[in-house]
Design an enzyme around this catalytic site. Structure first.
Site, mmCIF file in Angstrom:
data_model
loop_
_atom_site.group_PDB
_atom_site.id
_atom_site.type_symbol
_atom_site.label_atom_id
_atom_site.label_comp_id
_atom_site.label_asym_id
_atom_site.label_seq_id
_atom_site.Cartn_x
_atom_site.Cartn_y
_atom_site.Cartn_z
ATOM 1 N N GLY A 46 21.820 55.399 78.973
ATOM 2 C CA GLY A 46 21.118 56.026 80.073
ATOM 3 C C GLY A 46 21.493 55.354 81.380
ATOM 4 O O GLY A 46 21.981 54.213 81.381
ATOM 5 N N GLN A 51 20.649 52.711 90.113
ATOM 6 C CA GLN A 51 21.550 51.710 89.525
ATOM 7 C C GLN A 51 22.972 51.794 90.087
ATOM 8 O O GLN A 51 23.754 50.864 89.934
ATOM 9 C CB GLN A 51 21.610 51.855 87.999
ATOM 10 C CG GLN A 51 20.301 51.474 87.310
ATOM 11 C CD GLN A 51 20.451 51.547 85.810
ATOM 12 O OE1 GLN A 51 20.296 52.598 85.214
ATOM 13 N NE2 GLN A 51 20.779 50.422 85.194
ATOM 14 N N CYS A 97 19.443 46.009 79.939
ATOM 15 C CA CYS A 97 19.670 46.902 81.070
ATOM 16 C C CYS A 97 20.987 46.540 81.742
ATOM 17 O O CYS A 97 21.270 45.368 81.967
ATOM 18 C CB CYS A 97 18.520 46.765 82.062
ATOM 19 S SG CYS A 97 18.695 47.797 83.517
ATOM 20 N N LEU A 98 21.761 47.557 82.073
ATOM 21 C CA LEU A 98 23.054 47.338 82.736
ATOM 22 C C LEU A 98 22.883 46.632 84.084
ATOM 23 O O LEU A 98 23.795 45.961 84.554
ATOM 24 C CB LEU A 98 23.771 48.677 82.949
ATOM 25 C CG LEU A 98 24.172 49.442 81.676
ATOM 26 C CD1 LEU A 98 24.629 50.846 82.037
ATOM 27 C CD2 LEU A 98 25.252 48.694 80.912
ATOM 28 N N HIS A 139 12.373 53.879 80.088
ATOM 29 C CA HIS A 139 13.156 52.851 80.789
ATOM 30 C C HIS A 139 13.817 53.446 82.045
ATOM 31 O O HIS A 139 13.728 52.873 83.133
ATOM 32 C CB HIS A 139 14.209 52.296 79.816
ATOM 33 C CG HIS A 139 15.128 51.263 80.393
ATOM 34 N ND1 HIS A 139 15.180 49.972 79.926
ATOM 35 C CD2 HIS A 139 16.054 51.342 81.379
ATOM 36 C CE1 HIS A 139 16.091 49.294 80.624
ATOM 37 N NE2 HIS A 139 16.642 50.104 81.510
ATOM 38 N N GLU A 140 14.448 54.607 81.901
ATOM 39 C CA GLU A 140 15.174 55.206 83.035
ATOM 40 C C GLU A 140 14.225 55.731 84.111
ATOM 41 O O GLU A 140 14.503 55.614 85.304
ATOM 42 C CB GLU A 140 16.098 56.334 82.555
ATOM 43 C CG GLU A 140 17.166 55.923 81.545
ATOM 44 C CD GLU A 140 18.021 54.741 81.979
ATOM 45 O OE1 GLU A 140 18.203 54.544 83.205
ATOM 46 O OE2 GLU A 140 18.490 53.993 81.112
ATOM 47 N N HIS A 143 13.124 53.137 86.445
ATOM 48 C CA HIS A 143 14.116 52.778 87.470
ATOM 49 C C HIS A 143 13.898 53.531 88.779
ATOM 50 O O HIS A 143 14.077 52.964 89.855
ATOM 51 C CB HIS A 143 15.543 53.092 86.979
ATOM 52 C CG HIS A 143 16.187 51.971 86.218
ATOM 53 N ND1 HIS A 143 16.410 50.722 86.755
ATOM 54 C CD2 HIS A 143 16.685 51.922 84.957
ATOM 55 C CE1 HIS A 143 17.011 49.954 85.850
ATOM 56 N NE2 HIS A 143 17.188 50.652 84.746
HETATM 57 ZN ZN ZN Z 1 18.019 49.869 83.052
#
Ligand code: ZN
Length: 169
Positions: A46, A51, A97-98, A139-140, A143
């Site tokens: 995702g 991000q 998380c990226l 999670h997304e 963000h």
């Molecule tokens: Zn993330």
């Protein structure tokens, strides 16, 4: 299409509430395509627009069936995502998380959610998700409100090589 750079902490863009998507023009279509490409390249399951330093309420998710790995992965593009009808049941699992490299954390999430929003063409969508897919959507969607999993985690740590391998799988 082009790959975008994924920003990481402590970049303050990750901490802002993002703007509502109001236009589904060509520029927006390019953004969606770039996000899909960037998510796949990472690789990740995702990605949210903040991000890649674009402060809009837009997420992309691509995830296969947990019970049937042979089924093709499903791709979701959701603008202005809203979560509702959380199940009473909550589950704890390890997330990464990226935008928070080198760490993992244990996070409690709702087992089921309903995601409402718009697809990439501005048409309303409603997605029922459970298990890992429900976790990814939570999670997304966090963000776009400037929330990171580390804010919700009961503990956060640097994974051992072995742990990182398991989580990456
Ligand atoms: Zn993330």
């Amino acid at each position: 299409m082009s790959l975008r750079t994924i920003i990481t902490l402590p970049d303050s863009i990750l901490r802002r509430k993002s703007h509502k998507v109001t236009s589904y023009d060509r520029e927006f279509q390019t953004l969606v395509d770039d996000m899909i490409e960037t998510m796949r390249e990472a690789p990740g399951v995702g990605l949210a627009a903040p991000q890649i330093a674009v402060p809009y309420r837009l997420i992309v998710v691509e995830f296969g069936d947990e019970e049937n790995e042979e089924k093709p992965k499903k791709l979701f593009v959701v603008a202005n995502p809203e979560l509702s009808q959380h199940s009473e049941e909550k589950v704890t699992a390890i997330e990464a998380c990226l935008s928070v490299p080198g760490l993992v954390g244990e996070v409690e999430r709702h087992e089921q959610v309903i995601v409402r929003g718009m697809n990439r063409f501005g048409k309303p969508v409603k997605i029922k998700a459970r298990g890992w897919l429900a976790r990814i959507f939570q999670h997304e969607t966090d963000h776009v409100d400037g929330i990171l999993y580390v804010d919700r985690a009961s503990r956060v740590w640097q994974p051992t090589e072995e742990e990182a391998q398991v989580i990456a799988d």
